[in-house]
Write an enzyme that holds these catalytic residues in place. Structure first.
Site, PDB file in Angstrom:
ATOM      1  N   HIS A  39     -40.465 -51.987  29.865  1.00 28.37           N
ATOM      2  CA  HIS A  39     -40.261 -50.640  30.410  1.00 28.37           C
ATOM      3  C   HIS A  39     -40.889 -50.514  31.791  1.00 28.37           C
ATOM      4  O   HIS A  39     -42.019 -50.921  32.033  1.00 28.37           O
ATOM      5  CB  HIS A  39     -40.744 -49.556  29.457  1.00 28.37           C
ATOM      6  CG  HIS A  39     -42.210 -49.534  29.146  1.00 28.37           C
ATOM      7  ND1 HIS A  39     -43.126 -48.840  29.919  1.00 28.37           N
ATOM      8  CD2 HIS A  39     -42.918 -50.083  28.129  1.00 28.37           C
ATOM      9  CE1 HIS A  39     -44.334 -48.970  29.400  1.00 28.37           C
ATOM     10  NE2 HIS A  39     -44.239 -49.724  28.317  1.00 28.37           N
ATOM     11  N   ASP A  61     -49.315 -52.555  30.972  1.00 26.18           N
ATOM     12  CA  ASP A  61     -48.375 -51.693  30.242  1.00 26.18           C
ATOM     13  C   ASP A  61     -47.522 -50.892  31.220  1.00 26.18           C
ATOM     14  O   ASP A  61     -47.896 -49.804  31.612  1.00 26.18           O
ATOM     15  CB  ASP A  61     -49.156 -50.760  29.319  1.00 26.18           C
ATOM     16  CG  ASP A  61     -48.260 -49.955  28.406  1.00 26.18           C
ATOM     17  OD1 ASP A  61     -47.101 -50.358  28.197  1.00 26.18           O
ATOM     18  OD2 ASP A  61     -48.711 -48.905  27.905  1.00 26.18           O
ATOM     19  N   GLU A  75     -39.986 -45.174  28.493  1.00 25.46           N
ATOM     20  CA  GLU A  75     -40.525 -45.597  27.197  1.00 25.46           C
ATOM     21  C   GLU A  75     -41.746 -44.773  26.818  1.00 25.46           C
ATOM     22  O   GLU A  75     -41.930 -44.421  25.648  1.00 25.46           O
ATOM     23  CB  GLU A  75     -40.888 -47.089  27.248  1.00 25.46           C
ATOM     24  CG  GLU A  75     -41.308 -47.676  25.908  1.00 25.46           C
ATOM     25  CD  GLU A  75     -42.806 -47.574  25.625  1.00 25.46           C
ATOM     26  OE1 GLU A  75     -43.219 -47.893  24.493  1.00 25.46           O
ATOM     27  OE2 GLU A  75     -43.554 -47.171  26.529  1.00 25.46           O
ATOM     28  N   GLU A  76     -42.578 -44.440  27.793  1.00 22.38           N
ATOM     29  CA  GLU A  76     -43.840 -43.777  27.500  1.00 22.38           C
ATOM     30  C   GLU A  76     -43.666 -42.338  27.031  1.00 22.38           C
ATOM     31  O   GLU A  76     -44.430 -41.856  26.199  1.00 22.38           O
ATOM     32  CB  GLU A  76     -44.754 -43.799  28.737  1.00 22.38           C
ATOM     33  CG  GLU A  76     -45.188 -45.190  29.191  1.00 22.38           C
ATOM     34  CD  GLU A  76     -46.159 -45.858  28.230  1.00 22.38           C
ATOM     35  OE1 GLU A  76     -46.381 -45.347  27.126  1.00 22.38           O
ATOM     36  OE2 GLU A  76     -46.701 -46.917  28.585  1.00 22.38           O
ATOM     37  N   ASP A 105     -43.759 -56.136  25.837  1.00 18.52           N
ATOM     38  CA  ASP A 105     -44.498 -54.879  26.022  1.00 18.52           C
ATOM     39  C   ASP A 105     -45.840 -54.927  25.292  1.00 18.52           C
ATOM     40  O   ASP A 105     -46.247 -53.950  24.671  1.00 18.52           O
ATOM     41  CB  ASP A 105     -43.658 -53.688  25.541  1.00 18.52           C
ATOM     42  CG  ASP A 105     -44.309 -52.347  25.885  1.00 18.52           C
ATOM     43  OD1 ASP A 105     -45.193 -52.321  26.764  1.00 18.52           O
ATOM     44  OD2 ASP A 105     -43.933 -51.324  25.267  1.00 18.52           O
ATOM     45  N   HIS A 127     -53.027 -47.462  28.818  1.00 16.79           N
ATOM     46  CA  HIS A 127     -52.928 -46.020  29.099  1.00 16.79           C
ATOM     47  C   HIS A 127     -54.153 -45.453  29.816  1.00 16.79           C
ATOM     48  O   HIS A 127     -54.447 -44.264  29.680  1.00 16.79           O
ATOM     49  CB  HIS A 127     -52.705 -45.236  27.798  1.00 16.79           C
ATOM     50  CG  HIS A 127     -51.380 -45.473  27.162  1.00 16.79           C
ATOM     51  ND1 HIS A 127     -50.935 -44.763  26.049  1.00 16.79           N
ATOM     52  CD2 HIS A 127     -50.379 -46.349  27.457  1.00 16.79           C
ATOM     53  CE1 HIS A 127     -49.734 -45.196  25.696  1.00 16.79           C
ATOM     54  NE2 HIS A 127     -49.377 -46.162  26.541  1.00 16.79           N
TER      55      HIS A 127
END
Length: 519
Positions: A339, A351, A385-386, A417, A487
């Site tokens: 992503h 990520d 995606e998030e 991922d 994140h």
């Protein structure tokens, strides 16, 4: 079975001497009989079984069986040797030319965090398309996707106000999709819980008007840290929704990481239409421990929270797609994907910048080595995606439409991922029969540290392709450090090791090639 037949014919033909000849007896196994007993008895049985009229024909039969058996035994070994050589070349090219690492440098340091709907996400789309356009692929295009556009706003503020503990600043950040606090912020008492069940037991009388502090730690005992993440992320994803039902004014949620540091880890969360949306924040694990301790010292302490998040109207973004068309089965697709979007507080290096550049490198390696796949090899940089996985939904919907029309079929989809750390193997969502075929490839990848071939899950961006018959695969990496970065503002380019990143790209390329050769 063929070797047994060889031995049978061999014996009935009079043995080695009778077949090859003996210099002392003129080719006779026995100087006195010339092997006539064998030809009169066993030989006649062979003639009868195979309908042969003379010994010469039986000898030719023996030669045929011997050569055919050699073909069965030797050729698979030779083919595997060829596979090993090609895979060695893939790894050599990936490690000698660290293009994936250079691409990640640009994506992180020139584009940065790229939440869907943001100018950075748009810049990432254009950059990815430019890179793919420059590779000489057969097809490169953008697939429109309607995405949400949530903006964090100015830096969030969190403070503890306590006569016993004093004033303390907190490391916090708004959870993705959160509503903002009022302009003057929120100041309220705190109630600590570790589960939704505990929240329910306390009830409205002890929660209404307060800030709920979800403080369940990630379990440090699972070897695979994704399991620990899965055991704690529910309080971030649904904490605000549950707390609002009991009249809470806001929630603070312990970051979903086993690490102990000062980085709050954001992520997505969900509201319910039936209850009021309340502001939601993540707090660093160090501050979560401190806040719990201060609350024990002063049960009446208060917390001040301020945020300025905004949910803008939906906007259009894009999946970025590039492919090498198959020479024999262009309608059959082997997909690699990650992503392109990331959370806004870091650079999205692990990520999922790492996954994106690894997937790009799969195509680069095919081109650099002049591999012309029989099936179409397609790379997809999924958007959103998030936040909402709309990019995955659009791609799967279009793929199903083509599948229904008979113009496209996915045979495998591989998602990267899980960060750019050392690759350890692959996780396959596949039928047992397919797993037996795939397991035969494991010895070819074992010399490169790829030891795990497990039947398990894959990834959220490819999961909808399962209903279309695709084998779903996830690149499995060393997860021990992944959630130190995930994140958070700590997810930056300098946290990625170039060699580990390139090893992941090589492993994916090797697996794509094995699917192409054997499916």
């Amino acid at each position: 079975m063929f070797f047994c037949l060889i031995v049978l014919v061999w014996e009935w033909c009079g043995g080695v001497d009778n077949f090859l000849g003996d210099k002392r007896t003129g080719g006779r196994a026995d100087g006195r009989t010339g092997g006539r007993a064998d030809r009169r008895t066993g030989g006649r049985v062979i003639y009868c079984i195979f309908g042969l009229s003379n010994f010469s024909m039986m000898r030719n039969l023996f030669l045929f069986i011997l050569l055919f058996s050699f073909h069965l035994v030797v050729l698979p070994v030779s083919a595997q040797g060829g596979d090993s050589l090609l895979i060695r070349k893939i790894y050599s090219e990936a490690l000698s030319n660290p293009e994936a690492y250079r691409n990640l440098d640009y994506l992180c340091n020139q584009v940065g965090g790229r939440l869907c709907g943001s100018p950075q996400a748009e810049k990432a789309v254009l950059w990815t398309k430019k890179v793919l356009d420059g590779m000489g692929l057969d097809t490169v295009y953008l697939q429109p996707v309607t995405v949400s556009h949530w903006e964090r706003g100015k830096r969030e503020t969190g403070k503890v106000i306590s006569g016993k503990c004093g004033k303390k600043n907190l490391h916090i950040c708004a959870i993705g999709g959160s509503v903002a606090t009022p302009v003057n912020g929120i100041t309220a008492n705190l109630v600590e819980v570790k589960s939704f069940e505990e929240l329910k037991m306390l009830g409205r009388s002890k929660i209404e008007g307060r800030i709920v502090f979800f403080n369940r730690s990630a379990d440090p005992t699972p070897f695979y840290t994704f399991d620990a993440y899965g055991g704690s992320v529910d309080q971030r994803a649904r904490g605000a929704m549950h707390a609002a039902r009991y009249g809470a004014t806001a929630v603070i949620v312990r970051s979903a990481t086993p690490a102990h540091d000062d980085f709050p880890h954001t992520g997505n969360q969900h509201y319910a239409d039936s209850v009021k949306a309340i502001p939601a924040f993540c707090i660093s694990t160090n501050d979560a421990d401190s806040l719990s301790g201060w609350l024990k010292t002063d049960a009446g302490l208060r917390v001040f929270l301020s945020s300025s998040c905004t949910l803008h109207p939906e906007t259009v973004s894009y999946n970025v797609i590039g492919e090498i068309r198959g020479t024999k089965h262009p309608e059959e697709v082997i997909l690699v994907g990650g992503h392109l979007d990331s959370w806004d507080i870091g650079q999205g290096a692990h990520d999922d910048g790492a996954g994106i550049v690894q997937c790009i490198d799969v195509l680069r390696l095919f081109k650099a080595m002049n591999i012309k796949p029989a099936h179409t090899v397609r790379m997809v940089a999924f958007m959103d995606e998030e936040y909402g996985q709309t990019g995955a939904g659009v791609y799967a919907g279009e793929s199903k439409r083509r599948g229904d029309a008979g113009t496209e079929k996915h045979i495998a989809a591989i998602e990267a991922d899980r960060g750019g750390t050392t690759p350890q193997g692959f996780s396959f969502d596949a039928p047992d029969a397919a797993m037996k075929r795939i397991a035969a490839w494991k010895p070819l990848l074992a010399p490169y540290g790829i030891w795990s071939f497990e039947k398990s899950g894959s990834g959220v961006d490819i999961r909808d392709l399962k209903s279309q018959g695709a084998i779903l695969v996830a690149l499995v990496t060393d997860s021990q450090r992944y959630f130190d970065y995930h994140h958070s503002a700590n997810d930056t380019f300098d946290k990625v090791n170039a060699r580990e990143l390139e090893l992941g790209a090589a492993a994916m390329t090797a697996l794509v090639w094995l699917f192409d050769e054997n499916w």
